[in-house]
Every structure is written in structure tokens, then in C-alpha cells.
Scaffold this motif. Structure first.
Motif, PDB file in Angstrom:
ATOM      1  N   THR A 340       0.855  -1.192   0.000  1.00 28.05           N
ATOM      2  CA  THR A 340       0.000   0.000   0.000  1.00 28.05           C
ATOM      3  C   THR A 340       0.888   1.238   0.000  1.00 28.05           C
ATOM      4  O   THR A 340       1.901   1.297   0.705  1.00 28.05           O
ATOM      5  CB  THR A 340      -0.924   0.024   1.224  1.00 28.05           C
ATOM      6  OG1 THR A 340      -0.140  -0.032   2.419  1.00 28.05           O
ATOM      7  CG2 THR A 340      -1.891  -1.150   1.185  1.00 28.05           C
ATOM      8  N   ASN A 341       0.476   2.220  -0.792  1.00 31.08           N
ATOM      9  CA  ASN A 341       1.305   3.403  -1.012  1.00 31.08           C
ATOM     10  C   ASN A 341       0.442   4.641  -0.833  1.00 31.08           C
ATOM     11  O   ASN A 341      -0.478   4.895  -1.620  1.00 31.08           O
ATOM     12  CB  ASN A 341       1.885   3.372  -2.428  1.00 31.08           C
ATOM     13  CG  ASN A 341       2.702   2.129  -2.706  1.00 31.08           C
ATOM     14  OD1 ASN A 341       3.898   2.097  -2.468  1.00 31.08           O
ATOM     15  ND2 ASN A 341       2.042   1.089  -3.202  1.00 31.08           N
ATOM     16  N   TRP A 342       0.744   5.417   0.213  1.00 33.19           N
ATOM     17  CA  TRP A 342      -0.048   6.598   0.542  1.00 33.19           C
ATOM     18  C   TRP A 342       0.754   7.855   0.227  1.00 33.19           C
ATOM     19  O   TRP A 342       1.928   7.964   0.597  1.00 33.19           O
ATOM     20  CB  TRP A 342      -0.375   6.627   2.025  1.00 33.19           C
ATOM     21  CG  TRP A 342      -1.234   5.513   2.546  1.00 33.19           C
ATOM     22  CD1 TRP A 342      -0.818   4.363   3.135  1.00 33.19           C
ATOM     23  CD2 TRP A 342      -2.665   5.474   2.550  1.00 33.19           C
ATOM     24  NE1 TRP A 342      -1.897   3.593   3.511  1.00 33.19           N
ATOM     25  CE2 TRP A 342      -3.050   4.263   3.171  1.00 33.19           C
ATOM     26  CE3 TRP A 342      -3.655   6.340   2.106  1.00 33.19           C
ATOM     27  CZ2 TRP A 342      -4.376   3.893   3.346  1.00 33.19           C
ATOM     28  CZ3 TRP A 342      -4.982   5.981   2.279  1.00 33.19           C
ATOM     29  CH2 TRP A 342      -5.338   4.778   2.889  1.00 33.19           C
ATOM     30  N   THR A 343       0.106   8.830  -0.405  1.00 33.47           N
ATOM     31  CA  THR A 343       0.647  10.178  -0.533  1.00 33.47           C
ATOM     32  C   THR A 343      -0.455  11.115  -0.076  1.00 33.47           C
ATOM     33  O   THR A 343      -1.399  11.401  -0.828  1.00 33.47           O
ATOM     34  CB  THR A 343       1.058  10.491  -1.978  1.00 33.47           C
ATOM     35  OG1 THR A 343       1.996   9.506  -2.418  1.00 33.47           O
ATOM     36  CG2 THR A 343       1.695  11.875  -2.069  1.00 33.47           C
ATOM     37  N   LEU A 344      -0.352  11.557   1.190  1.00 36.27           N
ATOM     38  CA  LEU A 344      -1.455  12.259   1.833  1.00 36.27           C
ATOM     39  C   LEU A 344      -1.070  13.683   2.204  1.00 36.27           C
ATOM     40  O   LEU A 344       0.070  13.963   2.591  1.00 36.27           O
ATOM     41  CB  LEU A 344      -1.886  11.520   3.104  1.00 36.27           C
ATOM     42  CG  LEU A 344      -2.428  10.101   2.920  1.00 36.27           C
ATOM     43  CD1 LEU A 344      -2.582   9.418   4.272  1.00 36.27           C
ATOM     44  CD2 LEU A 344      -3.753  10.122   2.167  1.00 36.27           C
ATOM     45  N   SER A 345      -2.065  14.558   2.121  1.00 30.40           N
ATOM     46  CA  SER A 345      -1.952  15.903   2.670  1.00 30.40           C
ATOM     47  C   SER A 345      -3.269  16.231   3.353  1.00 30.40           C
ATOM     48  O   SER A 345      -4.203  15.433   3.339  1.00 30.40           O
ATOM     49  CB  SER A 345      -1.624  16.919   1.564  1.00 30.40           C
ATOM     50  OG  SER A 345      -2.663  16.930   0.585  1.00 30.40           O
TER      51      SER A 345
END
Length: 353
Positions: A340-345
Motif C-alpha cells: 500500500t502506497n499513501w501520498t497524503l496531505s
């Protein structure tokens, strides 16, 4: 932009058949109240008080490649209009319906090359439109202002469908789904708009090689686990068993209701370009036993959490890429997915692996 151009090109046929309702018809249904007439050219094929009978007589009078235009408005009650291969059917008036258990108000079954460029439907059908075993089906501008029932249904346990194209599907007031597919290989949709429907806006199941522009839901599936956009029951799984990307959704907009986006029950192989989700009453996004799913951008504001999960009866969630701005709600991954790969803001609280 390139994806949008691809969808526009694929829908060129839809645009060509939705231009002018009633223009160039080989057969027509006219009248009002309790007096209807069906004509084929200069010949009358039905006259009387039965609106459905007039429509069916007009449909049956034309040949493949010909067009029937229903100019009159009326009610077909709890009955069905059947369209066979190669025919073009357009409802220029408003067709009111009632529920016939297990059937559609309009059906296309085991037929190829049918086009429905225009349709306005009201009432509470079991299914507004019902399909199976279709090839090269084209739906244009379909508007359903319903008081119950399910809008458009491709059957689960019947023959599969290939090469289905839709322009704008606009469903209000369905008690169940606005648009539910099973068993389609090759699906192109410009826009699905669902307002105040009881279950899903667009529900894709065992559907492969799909391209969709916009899915827009307002108050969809309130109080349920359904979603404005839902992938379920092995959607996107290719015949080889692989989940190579083959389902592409440009944009999902969801306000209120139940979930915004839901991928479940061994579905995947999908990319969503961007999302705009706010105040969903259940999960804004739920990814559960889903494989190779990408959400490439967009925003979640308030409502239920963004969640990656899994049930024990299926292989664990795997190969997920999520890029999102999440505000005023939380992000949670439990149990941990694989790759799983998250790129969150954004200000949303996070509990991720």
C-alpha cells in the motif's frame, strides 16, 4: 486530457444518434390521454387506448437499421417493451412505468446493435432498462425521474455483453441502484449522475475494459454500505485472473449519502483520476479485498473515514496507490494491506501501516 479525448472519440456514435429526437423516424407513436396511433411511413399499425401496445407495434414494424420515435407521453403500467437487434428506439415523450417483478420496463435481450439515443422515464419500475446478451449497445441521453425501483440493470445470471456505450445517464429517485452492470467486456460511459437513489450510483460487477468520464452522486445510498461508485464481485479481474489496469474512471464527485468510493470482493484493476468527496455518511473511501487500485488525486472533506481493510475470506488487499488531500476526517489502514502506497496531505488524522 488524453483519456477524456479517448472517451469522447469512443462516444462519437452516441452523439450521432442523439442529435434530434424524432428526426428521420421510420415509425412514430403519437397521441395522448387514451388515444394513441402508431404509424410506419404512411401505414397505421396501431390505433387505440393502449400506450404500450402502440409502442410495441411501432417497434415491431421496423427493420434492423430503422428508427422508431415515441412522440407521445403515456403510461405502460406494469408491462414491458422489447427491442430486437439493430433497431433504434427513442422516447421523445415521457414513458411512465410500474413494477413488473423481474423485468424491465424496456428490455434488450440477446440482441446486437440496438440504440436508445433518447429516453425519459418516470414511475417505479422493477428495472427501468434491463439488458443481457447484448453486443454493440448504445445508450444516449437517458433521464429517469423515478419514485422507486432500479434504473438500469445488466443481469447477473444471463448471457454476457460486449461493447456497450453510454452518453449521459441521469437517474433520480431510484430505490435501488441508478446503474448496475454485470458481465460486460468493453464499456464506455461519458457521465453518470445519481441523485437521491437508495443504493449505488454506478455499480460495476464482473465488468472489464471499462472507461468512464464522470460519476456524480448526491445523497446516494444514505444509511447503507453502497457508494456513489462501487466496484464489486471480481470487477476488473481479467479472464486470466490478473488485475492489470483495465477500468479507468476520470472523476468521482460525491456529496452526502453513504460511501463515496467502494472497492470490494476481489475487484480491482482500476484507476480513478481524481475524487471530490464531502460529507459522506459512511466511509468516504473503503478499499476492501481489492487489488491494483490507484486514486491519483483529489480531496476528501469530512464525512466517514478513508479506509483500507480486508475480510478473512478473500486474499488480502494488495497493490494500492492513494494520493489525496484529506481534511476533517481520518485515514485508517487495518489490517495492513500488501504494497500500500499513501501520498497524503490535509489535516486528517492518520493510522496507516
Amino acid at each position: 486530457m488524453a483519456r477524456s479525448l479517448l472517451i469522447a472519440a469512443a462516444l462519437a456514435l452516441v452523439s450521432s444518434v442523439t442529435a434530434q429526437c424524432g428526426s428521420g423516424a421510420n415509425a412514430k407513436v403519437t397521441g395522448s390521454g387514451s388515444s394513441f396511433t402508431a404509424t410506419k411511413g404512411s401505414s397505421t399499425v396501431y390505433t387505440g387506448s393502449d400506450y404500450r401496445a402502440a409502442i410495441q407495434a411501432a417497434v415491431d414494424s421496423i427493420s434492423s437499421g430503422q428508427r422508431v420515435s415515441v412522440i407521445a407521453s403515456g403510461s405502460i403500467g406494469a408491462s414491458t417493451i422489447t427491442i430486437s437487434s439493430g433497431k433504434i428506439f427513442e422516447g421523445c415523450g415521457t414513458i411512465n412505468t410500474a413494477s413488473r417483478a423481474g423485468h424491465g420496463a424496456i428490455e434488450v435481450l440477446n440482441a446486437s446493435g440496438v440504440q436508445i439515443p433518447h429516453l425519459t422515464m418516470t414511475g417505479s419500475p422493477y428495472f427501468g432498462l434491463r439488458f443481457y446478451g447484448t453486443k454493440d449497445l448504445v445508450l444516449g441521453k437517458i433521464t429517469m425521474n423515478l419514485s422507486g425501483g432500479l434504473g438500469i440493470r445488466f443481469d447477473r445470471d444471463q448471457a454476457a455483453n460486449t461493447n456497450v456505450k453510454m452518453d449521459v445517464i441521469n437517474v433520480t429517485g431510484a430505490g435501488s441502484h441508478a446503474l448496475e452492470t454485470w458481465n460486460i467486456d468493453g464499456l464506455t460511459i461519458n457521465t453518470v449522475i445519481a441523485n437521491n437513489v437508495g443504493e449505488s450510483g454506478l455499480l460495476l460487477q464482473k465488468t472489464t475494459n471499462a472507461k468512464v468520464g464522470l460519476v456524480d452522486g448526491n445523497n446516494v445510498g444514505a444509511g447503507t454500505g453502497y457508494a456513489t461508485l462501487r466496484f464489486a464481485n471480481n470487477n476488473g479481474q481479467l479472464s486470466s485472473g490478473a488485475y492489470t489496469t483495465n477500468v479507468v474512471i476520470d472523476k468521482v464527485v460525491s456529496r452526502g449519502g453513504g460511501r463515496g468510493v467502494f472497492c470490494v470482493s476481489q475487484s480491482g484493476g482500476a484507476t480513478i483520476g481524481t475524487v471530490d468527496l464531502a460529507s459522506n455518511g459512511n466511509n468516504a473511501i473503503l478499499i476492501e479485498n481489492c487489488y491494483n487500485l490507484r486514486i491519483n488525486g483529489g480531496t476528501v472533506n469530512g464525512g466517514g473515514e478513508v479506509r483500507i481493510s480486508a475480510r478473512d475470506e478473500f486474499p488480502n488487499t494488495k497493490d494500492i496507490w492513494i494520493t489525496l488531500k484529506v481534511d476533517n476526517t481520518s485515514v485508517k489502514e487495518s489490517p495492513c494491506g500488501e504494497n500500500t502506497n499513501w501520498t497524503l496531505s490535509g489535516n486528517g488524522a492518520r493510522s496507516i501501516c
